[in-house]
Motif scaffolding. Sequence first.
Motif, mmCIF file in Angstrom:
data_model
loop_
_atom_site.group_PDB
_atom_site.id
_atom_site.type_symbol
_atom_site.label_atom_id
_atom_site.label_comp_id
_atom_site.label_asym_id
_atom_site.label_seq_id
_atom_site.Cartn_x
_atom_site.Cartn_y
_atom_site.Cartn_z
ATOM 1 N N CYS A 227 -5.389 12.705 -15.305
ATOM 2 C CA CYS A 227 -5.539 11.308 -14.847
ATOM 3 C C CYS A 227 -5.147 10.339 -16.250
ATOM 4 O O CYS A 227 -5.486 11.068 -17.583
ATOM 5 C CB CYS A 227 -6.640 10.384 -14.540
ATOM 6 S SG CYS A 227 -6.417 8.610 -15.307
ATOM 7 N N GLY A 229 -4.299 7.999 -17.818
ATOM 8 C CA GLY A 229 -4.753 6.311 -18.473
ATOM 9 C C GLY A 229 -3.725 5.542 -18.067
ATOM 10 O O GLY A 229 -3.023 4.300 -19.457
ATOM 11 N N CYS A 230 -2.977 4.927 -16.824
ATOM 12 C CA CYS A 230 -2.367 4.104 -17.268
ATOM 13 C C CYS A 230 -2.792 2.529 -16.474
ATOM 14 O O CYS A 230 -3.358 2.959 -15.760
ATOM 15 C CB CYS A 230 -0.775 4.281 -15.755
ATOM 16 S SG CYS A 230 -1.096 5.304 -14.592
ATOM 17 N N ALA A 232 -1.211 1.976 -13.189
ATOM 18 C CA ALA A 232 -0.465 1.907 -12.007
ATOM 19 C C ALA A 232 -1.216 1.618 -11.176
ATOM 20 O O ALA A 232 -1.457 0.538 -9.876
ATOM 21 C CB ALA A 232 0.302 2.737 -11.919
ATOM 22 N N GLN A 264 -8.228 1.676 -17.171
ATOM 23 C CA GLN A 264 -7.859 2.790 -16.689
ATOM 24 C C GLN A 264 -7.238 2.656 -18.689
ATOM 25 O O GLN A 264 -6.478 4.031 -18.929
ATOM 26 C CB GLN A 264 -7.533 4.122 -16.250
ATOM 27 C CG GLN A 264 -7.818 3.714 -14.732
ATOM 28 C CD GLN A 264 -8.948 4.508 -15.169
ATOM 29 O OE1 GLN A 264 -8.959 5.605 -14.898
ATOM 30 N NE2 GLN A 264 -10.449 3.520 -14.381
ATOM 31 N N GLN A 285 -12.268 7.211 -15.440
ATOM 32 C CA GLN A 285 -12.066 7.498 -13.769
ATOM 33 C C GLN A 285 -13.428 7.184 -12.921
ATOM 34 O O GLN A 285 -13.858 6.321 -12.277
ATOM 35 C CB GLN A 285 -11.643 8.864 -13.533
ATOM 36 C CG GLN A 285 -10.392 9.079 -13.850
ATOM 37 C CD GLN A 285 -9.655 8.474 -12.763
ATOM 38 O OE1 GLN A 285 -10.048 8.366 -11.614
ATOM 39 N NE2 GLN A 285 -8.633 7.243 -12.947
ATOM 40 N N CYS A 315 -0.304 6.173 -7.443
ATOM 41 C CA CYS A 315 0.013 7.579 -8.600
ATOM 42 C C CYS A 315 0.946 8.535 -9.601
ATOM 43 O O CYS A 315 1.115 9.382 -8.348
ATOM 44 C CB CYS A 315 -1.813 8.512 -8.775
ATOM 45 S SG CYS A 315 -2.016 8.992 -10.449
ATOM 46 N N PRO A 316 1.085 8.325 -10.921
ATOM 47 C CA PRO A 316 2.238 9.907 -10.869
ATOM 48 C C PRO A 316 1.500 10.899 -10.607
ATOM 49 O O PRO A 316 2.291 12.332 -10.881
ATOM 50 C CB PRO A 316 2.661 9.010 -11.777
ATOM 51 C CG PRO A 316 1.795 8.050 -12.415
ATOM 52 C CD PRO A 316 0.983 7.559 -11.806
ATOM 53 N N VAL A 317 -0.136 10.916 -10.764
ATOM 54 C CA VAL A 317 -0.092 12.811 -10.939
ATOM 55 C C VAL A 317 -1.645 12.606 -9.557
ATOM 56 O O VAL A 317 -1.787 13.527 -9.555
ATOM 57 C CB VAL A 317 -1.333 12.469 -11.887
ATOM 58 C CG1 VAL A 317 -0.082 12.540 -13.384
ATOM 59 C CG2 VAL A 317 -2.265 11.876 -12.375
ATOM 60 N N LEU A 319 -3.595 11.259 -7.906
ATOM 61 C CA LEU A 319 -5.079 10.713 -8.196
ATOM 62 C C LEU A 319 -5.268 9.700 -7.170
ATOM 63 O O LEU A 319 -4.674 9.322 -6.220
ATOM 64 C CB LEU A 319 -5.198 11.061 -9.553
ATOM 65 C CG LEU A 319 -6.592 11.858 -10.070
ATOM 66 C CD1 LEU A 319 -6.907 12.757 -9.724
ATOM 67 C CD2 LEU A 319 -7.332 11.073 -11.238
ATOM 68 N N GLY A 320 -5.706 8.883 -7.381
ATOM 69 C CA GLY A 320 -5.945 7.627 -7.037
ATOM 70 C C GLY A 320 -7.602 7.157 -6.653
ATOM 71 O O GLY A 320 -8.504 8.195 -6.678
HETATM 72 S S1 SF4 Z 1 -5.729 7.265 -11.376
HETATM 73 FE FE1 SF4 Z 1 -3.210 7.675 -11.529
HETATM 74 S S2 SF4 Z 1 -2.890 5.236 -11.354
HETATM 75 FE FE2 SF4 Z 1 -4.674 5.487 -12.028
HETATM 76 S S3 SF4 Z 1 -4.422 5.314 -14.432
HETATM 77 FE FE3 SF4 Z 1 -4.932 7.609 -13.193
HETATM 78 S S4 SF4 Z 1 -3.162 8.327 -13.564
HETATM 79 FE FE4 SF4 Z 1 -2.262 6.186 -13.618
#
Ligand code: SF4
Lengths: 351, 280
Positions: A227, A229-230, A232, A264, A285, A315-317, A319-320
């Motif tokens: 993660c 930490g954005c 989104a 986050q 998280q 999620c750019p990576v 996750l979620g």
């Molecule tokens: S889970 Fe994904 S969208 Fe949410 S804060 Fe982490 S990187 Fe960003």
Amino acid sequence: MSTIIGGQVLRDMVNDWIGDGKRVGGPGYVGNHLILYRWLHRSDELLLESYPRPHNSIKEFLFPSHEKLYHYKIDGQHIELSEAVLPDAQQIIFAARPCDAASLPILDHVFNWDYRDVFYNRRRSLTTVVTLACQDHDAHCFCTSVGGGPDDERGSDAMLFALGQDQYEVRCFTDKGKALFEGKLEESTRVGKVGPGPERRLDLETVREFLKTDFESPLWERQTLRCIGCGACAYNCPTCHCFDITDEKVGSAGVRMRSWDSCQMAMFTVHASGHNPRSRQPQRQRQRIYHKFEIYPSKFGEILCTGCGNCSRVCPVGLGITPVLTAIQEEQAARAGTGAAQEAGREKVDQ
Amino acid sequence: MTKQLHKVCRELLESGKVQVIIGYGQKDRGQPPHPVFITSPEEVEGLVWNDQCVANLTTYLTRKEIRALGKPAIIVKGCDARAIVVLQRESQIDRSAMVVIGMACNGVGEPRLAKCAACDAHVPAHVDITIGEAVSEPVDPERRYNDLNVFMTQSTDERMDYWQDELERCVRCYACRQVCPLCYCERCVADKNRPVRFSTAPTLKGNYAWHITRAFHLAGRCIGCDECTRACPAGINLRLLNLSVARAAENAFGYRAGLDPEAEPVIGSFSTQDKESFIK
Ligand code: SF4
Ligand code: SF4
Ligand code: SF4
Ligand code: SF4
């Protein structure tokens, strides 16, 4: 018996509402690919079918990304405060998905708890929600795992069911919904159907068992290290509702604003001393999952998640919520012993 | 390529040359690969490489949680590798304390990402190990700026309207910043609150301030991996802003970020011969 309406009549209604000064929010294209809920200017911006759901949520219409709370003027020792103008336009959220509408009764709790939030509640009373039952879903949808479904009525004043050939069955659940469609509906024998909805793939009891005992589990670290930490996930989540309060001052006068915030982000918990009790991303998280599946349910009796899947969609990576809950479930299955794990594996194959 | 990648990574971990591999994993074949951190030789089979490996993993090189895992080996594409050159030049990493594994790349994403159409880094440069084969050919510089050139055919008013529409959608989630390998500041200017430097609220005014500041902070530093654009949930084409500042650096100073580890960074140096024509 049912009541139906033609697509053209619906679109004319949308245009009439806008012409009457009502605000209408609904899904539409942004650019060529992305579908988002936005305030509409005309009904032809509206996009009704053939996609799972918009990538953002309807919360913007009730709890906007930024909002003025009050104005202030400082003159020496004298401070003058004036109220922000409260919204007063009727608004209609049109073609929301059931997993968006369902967020409203969930959010009502927190916005009417230790403090009755005037802005949210004002908009809530001015809003009518017309939901479109889902025909499609994608790999991120999991409404059926958290008590929802493609025709979940929670939070909807009325619901549309596509009948094909630009016809819709309309079911009105509340007086607001009835008033909106008054005199517009035809009697029919046709009844709308919904898509099958996503397969139920999470067992929340198992998840909550884990949360009760495993605050310190290495799973958090293993599963959420990527993660970045954005905001989104939180900003596109229909149920996340945290905000930050800032002053925007020019000279001696300014406004106090509130804007969306996310647990986050590293800054979210930084104390004035500089100490950060959640100094690492996996802790943040873990917080998001606990808030949604343990803290909120303990306090208000409802899970803070409608299974819309937006957190994973954006999620750019990759996750979620679902990847983490799935990992928790796998961990629990492994713990329950190889026998039970095999059982679960067999079930998966059967499905 | 994947087999060779596994072999290389297994050896790196077994020999103790590195403690962690920053790479791509893909638990669910239906979903694009995501970043993984592999710390034991038994787990290297979990590494994947395919044309959906879009993420630029170099953003993890400066994150404290990842640094704590020990000496890394990192898997990069040619475009990503440029970030390492910039990070090293800006003293953010110790290049000798990591192993950089470059993957020959013919383009990623479905549909192919815009950057891949004008790529001259199919074979990664300045890496320690290269896996796979590809041919990197020089690209007509103007081709890199295609999208910008098309955009610039519009009138000033049209462009202003465009940005107004786009930036209005920004919710300040900072996915663009968090995903960027070169936005490594401990405290971003957008987060400064004592005093507030510019509006942290996602108002149109605040959003203009944020995006202009962001573009300028990345001028001559952005390597054009377009991760910000990919990450933006509001679908804002940040690529156009980045291309615009990148072209300014290229035209005025003949400089492209992340190409040459020896080159003086355009932001960190000056010469009396510098052109000033871009100052208006
Ligand atoms: S889970 Fe994904 S969208 Fe949410 S804060 Fe982490 S990187 Fe960003
Ligand atoms: S946590 Fe994720 S799936 Fe649940 S409501 Fe929020 S965005 Fe939707
Ligand atoms: S820009 Fe080049 S190196 Fe980067 S992903 Fe595209 S083809 Fe691969
Ligand atoms: S990712 Fe997009 S919405 Fe989020 S802050 Fe950046 S530009 Fe704004």
